[in-house]
Design a protein around this motif. Structure first.
Motif: not given
Length: 430
Positions: A148-170
């Protein structure tokens, strides 16, 4: 915007120019004709903070580091020899997971003769167990906290890799940490690094005792570590051996097939022909399995070449529900011509119809595609062959997707399940 502006246009995302293509012709020009030009990846806060400062192979910029790591991965992960070496893990995990469903049915069946199973969770568990065994040599037991710890950590990694981060644009907005993404990414990086570091230390201790008959390392992390040590005598482009190994294994733990698998069952079920129990597509797939496999044995990998209808379902599923619907972003390293237009150096590339290329294309094509296709056929074939499915309310399954680097079905996939074969096929005596 594509419907209004056409198959090729540019927009500005903050300070960055983005080329949007939405036809197979334009995609071919970008990723075949101009493959080398668009072979790089843009920099992003997620890759910096969670990808070991761009050491993660799949997200690293195009250049000497990427080329050298790619060559090692081709040898150690996507070669035919490696796929054959890992075949027993794929088979044993599928067998074990099928038995788990049968046991659950046997324990909980009532007069209705069907039990409720969350297939999304089932698919998630089998993929985690399979990937962890192949990558790190470990096997999680049902309910084990580490899984569960591994799955949750990897899921958070994948989710955060795909979010739109305002600082990346500006970039000058980074100090504000709008949305708290930098804080979340740093925390996730610590969690994933802790898990990977533990596995890496285990592999260093076991490296002399995890060889197969040919003398090869069975576990990918150990094989990759050995190869990097042989070919990288000192820090490679500023990265240590440990960082390279952990960064490569981190992204490799999330194949594209984990999203496709539950969608195969969903897509088959949703094509309803008036039968309240299952769709016509699922019936045809089961009939093909009976014709080529029968009801007296389990599906084997050698059967896959005969299952042409199931293969068609899988391909259509990959088209309709791509794991990464916009593909990973590309960035041009020099000026080029696309569709008759001059595209300046530094332009980022996104696609609207990249679902037609589920594993990408060109130099940045997914190196795990062969491995993914091996798994994405065996698991749905086994589950469709072994069980009948029924939606509790006889309604169509909702296929709403979640956000992230790869798509997931957002809601649980709860289906009523019953075995359709004799008990001895599942490994139980009558």
């Amino acid at each position: 915007m594509a419907d209004k502006l056409g198959s090729i246009f540019t927009i500005k995302l903050g300070v960055h120019r983005v080329l949007v293509v939405s036809s197979s012709e334009m995609a071919k020009e970008c990723l075949t004709t101009n493959d080398r030009v668009f072979a790089s990846r843009p920099k992003a806060m997620a890759t910096e903070l969670m990808g070991y400062n761009y050491a993660t192979f799949g997200l690293a910029p195009y250049g000497p580091y990427w080329r050298q790591i790619r060559r090692i991965i081709v040898l150690e992960l996507s070669s035919h020899h490696r796929l054959q070496t890992l075949a027993h893990i794929r088979v044993s995990e599928v067998k074990s997971s099928i038995i788990d469903i049968y046991r659950s049915w046997e324990r909980n069946k009532g007069s209705y003769e069907r039990v409720m199973v969350d297939m999304k969770q089932w698919f998630g568990n089998i993929i985690v167990n399979m990937v962890v065994r192949m990558m790190f040599g470990n096997h999680f037991k049902p309910g084990e906290q580490n899984r569960d710890q591994f799955q949750n950590a990897i899921n958070r990694f994948v989710e955060l890799m795909g979010v739109f981060v305002p600082a990346d644009a500006t970039p000058w907005l980074r100090w504000l940490d709008i949305g708290g993404y930098e804080k979340k990414m740093k925390k996730t990086a610590i969690e994933t690094d802790s898990l990977l570091s533990g596995w890496l230390e285990d592999q260093k201790e076991k490296m002399n005792s995890t060889l197969d008959e040919s003398g090869d390392q069975v576990v990918f992390m150990a094989a990759f570590l050995s190869r990097v040590k042989e070919e990288v005598k000192e820090e490679l482009y500023g990265f240590s051996t440990d960082e390279i190994v952990k960064a490569t294994c981190l992204l490799s733990t999330r194949g594209t097939f984990d999203v496709i698998l539950p969608c195969n069952v969903c897509s088959s079920y949703r094509h309803d022909d008036g039968d309240s129990n299952m769709g016509l597509v699922l019936k045809k797939a089961q009939q093909e399995l009976e014709n080529h496999v029968g009801r007296d044995r389990k599906v084997e990998e050698s059967d896959m070449s005969n299952l042409v209808y199931l293969e068609a379902i899988i391909k259509e599923t990959m088209r309709l529900y791509p794991a990464a619907p916009l593909s990973l972003p590309h960035e041009s390293t020099e000026d080029c011509i696309v569709g008759g237009y001059t595209i300046p150096k530094g332009t980022r590339l996104l696609g609207r119809h990249f679902e037609l290329m589920p594993f990408g294309s060109g130099r940045r094509v997914c190196l795990g595609s062969s491995f993914a296709l091996e798994v994405v056929q065996l698991i749905p074939a086994s589950i469709i062959h072994g069980f009948e499915f029924q939606h509790p309310s006889n309604e169509q399954i909702v296929m709403t997707e979640s956000s992230g680097l790869v798509n997931h079905i957002a809601s649980p996939l709860e289906l009523l399940v019953a075995p359709r074969l004799s008990p001895h096929v599942y490994g139980f005596l009558t």
